[in-house]
Write an enzyme that holds these catalytic residues in place. Sequence first.
Site, PDB file in Angstrom:
ATOM      1  N   CYS A  40       0.876  -1.169  -0.010  1.00 10.54           N
ATOM      2  CA  CYS A  40       0.079  -0.104   0.035  1.00 10.54           C
ATOM      3  C   CYS A  40       0.759   1.463   0.081  1.00 10.54           C
ATOM      4  O   CYS A  40       0.330   2.266  -0.341  1.00 10.54           O
ATOM      5  CB  CYS A  40      -0.918  -0.022   1.289  1.00 10.54           C
ATOM      6  SG  CYS A  40      -2.104  -1.309   1.035  1.00 10.54           S
ATOM      7  N   HIS A  52      -3.309   7.350   1.855  1.00 11.61           N
ATOM      8  CA  HIS A  52      -3.541   6.102   1.455  1.00 11.61           C
ATOM      9  C   HIS A  52      -4.957   5.938   1.967  1.00 11.61           C
ATOM     10  O   HIS A  52      -5.266   6.334   3.013  1.00 11.61           O
ATOM     11  CB  HIS A  52      -2.787   5.023   1.897  1.00 11.61           C
ATOM     12  CG  HIS A  52      -3.151   3.806   1.654  1.00 11.61           C
ATOM     13  ND1 HIS A  52      -3.693   3.155   0.403  1.00 11.61           N
ATOM     14  CD2 HIS A  52      -3.202   2.796   2.658  1.00 11.61           C
ATOM     15  CE1 HIS A  52      -3.858   1.949   0.694  1.00 11.61           C
ATOM     16  NE2 HIS A  52      -3.783   1.639   1.771  1.00 11.61           N
ATOM     17  N   ASN A  85      -9.884  -0.071  -0.210  1.00  9.97           N
ATOM     18  CA  ASN A  85      -8.508  -0.139  -0.278  1.00  9.97           C
ATOM     19  C   ASN A  85      -8.051  -0.321  -1.785  1.00  9.97           C
ATOM     20  O   ASN A  85      -8.102  -1.590  -1.793  1.00  9.97           O
ATOM     21  CB  ASN A  85      -8.058  -0.634   0.962  1.00  9.97           C
ATOM     22  CG  ASN A  85      -6.519  -0.680   1.010  1.00  9.97           C
ATOM     23  OD1 ASN A  85      -5.693  -0.488   0.207  1.00  9.97           O
ATOM     24  ND2 ASN A  85      -5.968  -0.906   2.060  1.00  9.97           N
TER      25      ASN A  85
HETATM   26  O1  UT7 Z   1      -3.672  -0.874   3.604  1.00 11.68           O
HETATM   27  C1  UT7 Z   1      -2.662  -1.587   4.265  1.00 11.68           C
HETATM   28  C2  UT7 Z   1      -3.143  -1.073   5.679  1.00 11.68           C
HETATM   29  N1  UT7 Z   1      -4.306  -1.495   6.244  1.00 11.68           N
HETATM   30  C3  UT7 Z   1      -5.150  -0.981   7.320  1.00 11.68           C
HETATM   31  O2  UT7 Z   1      -4.499   0.125   7.547  1.00 11.68           O
HETATM   32  C4  UT7 Z   1      -6.095  -1.645   7.859  1.00 11.68           C
HETATM   33  C5  UT7 Z   1      -6.036  -1.321   9.442  1.00 11.68           C
HETATM   34  N2  UT7 Z   1      -6.884  -2.283  10.040  1.00 11.68           N
HETATM   35  C6  UT7 Z   1      -8.163  -1.701  10.061  1.00 11.68           C
HETATM   36  O3  UT7 Z   1      -8.713  -1.019   9.358  1.00 11.68           O
HETATM   37  C7  UT7 Z   1      -9.394  -2.192  10.976  1.00 11.68           C
HETATM   38  O4  UT7 Z   1      -8.715  -3.003  12.093  1.00 11.68           O
HETATM   39  C8  UT7 Z   1     -10.340  -3.360  10.547  1.00 11.68           C
HETATM   40  C9  UT7 Z   1     -11.323  -2.518   9.668  1.00 11.68           C
HETATM   41  C10 UT7 Z   1      -9.715  -4.308   9.641  1.00 11.68           C
HETATM   42  C11 UT7 Z   1     -11.239  -4.089  11.476  1.00 11.68           C
HETATM   43  O5  UT7 Z   1     -11.602  -3.083  12.544  1.00 11.68           O
HETATM   44  P1  UT7 Z   1     -11.586  -3.353  14.107  1.00 11.68           P
HETATM   45  O6  UT7 Z   1     -12.603  -2.303  14.580  1.00 11.68           O
HETATM   46  O7  UT7 Z   1     -10.175  -3.365  14.235  1.00 11.68           O
HETATM   47  O8  UT7 Z   1     -12.139  -4.823  14.133  1.00 11.68           O
HETATM   48  P2  UT7 Z   1     -11.751  -5.990  14.621  1.00 11.68           P
HETATM   49  O9  UT7 Z   1     -10.649  -6.808  13.899  1.00 11.68           O
HETATM   50  O10 UT7 Z   1     -11.371  -5.858  16.112  1.00 11.68           O
HETATM   51  O11 UT7 Z   1     -13.096  -6.812  14.580  1.00 11.68           O
HETATM   52  C12 UT7 Z   1     -14.018  -6.707  15.623  1.00 11.68           C
HETATM   53  C13 UT7 Z   1     -15.126  -7.748  15.551  1.00 11.68           C
HETATM   54  C14 UT7 Z   1     -14.738  -9.128  15.561  1.00 11.68           C
HETATM   55  O12 UT7 Z   1     -15.655  -9.938  16.220  1.00 11.68           O
HETATM   56  P3  UT7 Z   1     -15.668 -10.441  17.749  1.00 11.68           P
HETATM   57  O13 UT7 Z   1     -14.509 -10.988  17.642  1.00 11.68           O
HETATM   58  O14 UT7 Z   1     -15.408  -9.072  18.442  1.00 11.68           O
HETATM   59  O15 UT7 Z   1     -16.869 -11.081  17.925  1.00 11.68           O
HETATM   60  C15 UT7 Z   1     -14.700  -9.433  14.090  1.00 11.68           C
HETATM   61  O16 UT7 Z   1     -14.895 -10.843  13.676  1.00 11.68           O
HETATM   62  O17 UT7 Z   1     -15.900  -7.580  14.111  1.00 11.68           O
HETATM   63  C16 UT7 Z   1     -15.781  -8.752  13.493  1.00 11.68           C
HETATM   64  N3  UT7 Z   1     -15.741  -8.618  11.944  1.00 11.68           N
HETATM   65  C17 UT7 Z   1     -16.653  -8.350  11.146  1.00 11.68           C
HETATM   66  N4  UT7 Z   1     -18.061  -8.105  11.412  1.00 11.68           N
HETATM   67  C18 UT7 Z   1     -18.874  -7.893  10.408  1.00 11.68           C
HETATM   68  C19 UT7 Z   1     -14.591  -8.596  11.336  1.00 11.68           C
HETATM   69  N5  UT7 Z   1     -14.890  -8.250   9.958  1.00 11.68           N
HETATM   70  C20 UT7 Z   1     -16.144  -8.151   9.919  1.00 11.68           C
HETATM   71  C21 UT7 Z   1     -17.096  -7.856   8.837  1.00 11.68           C
HETATM   72  N6  UT7 Z   1     -18.396  -7.741   9.298  1.00 11.68           N
HETATM   73  N7  UT7 Z   1     -16.634  -7.773   7.497  1.00 11.68           N
END
Ligand code: UT7
Length: 336
Positions: free
Chosen positions: A126, A263, A293
């Site tokens: 990225c 980005h 993204n």
């Molecule tokens: O371009 C390269 C750089 N990449 C980035 O900058 C990405 C950086 N990370 C992020 O943007 C965020 O961490 C994410 C958008 C990927 C995830 O958001 P988050 O607030 O960190 O959520 P999380 O991974 O902590 O997940 C929270 C919950 C989980 O459920 P439990 O374990 O709390 O029950 C996930 O299983 O959300 C669940 N979850 C979803 N639910 C519905 C994960 N993906 C989804 C989804 N739909 N698509």
Amino acid sequence: MKTETAREALRTTAIRSVIAGYGGYLPERVVTNAELSTRIDTSDEWIVERTGIRERRIAREGELASDLGAAAARAALADAGIAPEEVDGIVLATSTPDQTYPATAVRVQAKLGIHRGFAFDVAAVCTGFIYALSVADAMIRAGHGRCVLVVGTEVNSRILDWSDRGTCVLFGDGAGAVVLRAAEGVAGGAGPGVLSTHLHADGAHADILYVDGGPGSTGTAGHVRMHGREVFRHAVAKLSAVVDEALAANGLDHGAVDWLVPHQANLRIIEAMAKKLHLPIERVVVTVDRHANTSAASIPLALAEAHGDGRLRPGQLVLMEAIGGGLTWGAALVRL
Ligand code: UT7
């Protein structure tokens, strides 16, 4: 110390790379969050709240990174009023190349009908566009060419695990390009051109965002694996540090920035950076809601959009920043 002196000498040299044209290309097919929620256990509400993404574009079957990249490059050349024969080189950033080799850059070169100059790929995920811009700028200032195409192009859809809701909702396909031209006698922060670029990498974090297979968008190439929360944590800290580094290197304050062109991975990260820079969101170019993204393509696509609708104007100061797999991260300050 030696490196810093050499950098300083290059920065103040009479040759500057100026952005002469912008181009973007998005595949036709729009995939909304609602459509994804019919296939996997997710919802529009979750995706919008956590990422700001509403929809993304997905390439059609057989449409390759080089097709998207060539379309963006053609648009950038037309915008600059430059014929393909005038291009001295292509630096292309992608993580979804057409094939393992040759470089996707030579496929773009051939599609543009160019038979001379250099063409190669940069792999910094990225952060790819910032790396490619930095390399192209250095090559221009070192005299390797006077007109260089910098392209970011991705068909992320081919390396996504469409059953993994934690990653597949986050990415999209697209391409963006800028034409960099050598300009003499514009040294100093007020003149147009790339003022400085700042590149970083730390392979100790390679396993928090990676693809579990080889490159090549024509076949099955492995899938994106990401520890999202970890990447998020690194993103805010590392991007904050690198924008400070870029401003300090030029003796500038955040108040000098006209546009932040970040980005586009997550609206929450973008908003955190805007807050850090004391910039209202109106001075940040945001495309993540419609593009998701697009990795190396996200910054040049955002630049092309803001140039196309008249937001970008000569004389303005643009700050770009990105972080991605590697981890790699970086920033660029450009006077338009
Ligand atoms: O371009 C390269 C750089 N990449 C980035 O900058 C990405 C950086 N990370 C992020 O943007 C965020 O961490 C994410 C958008 C990927 C995830 O958001 P988050 O607030 O960190 O959520 P999380 O991974 O902590 O997940 C929270 C919950 C989980 O459920 P439990 O374990 O709390 O029950 C996930 O299983 O959300 C669940 N979850 C979803 N639910 C519905 C994960 N993906 C989804 C989804 N739909 N698509």
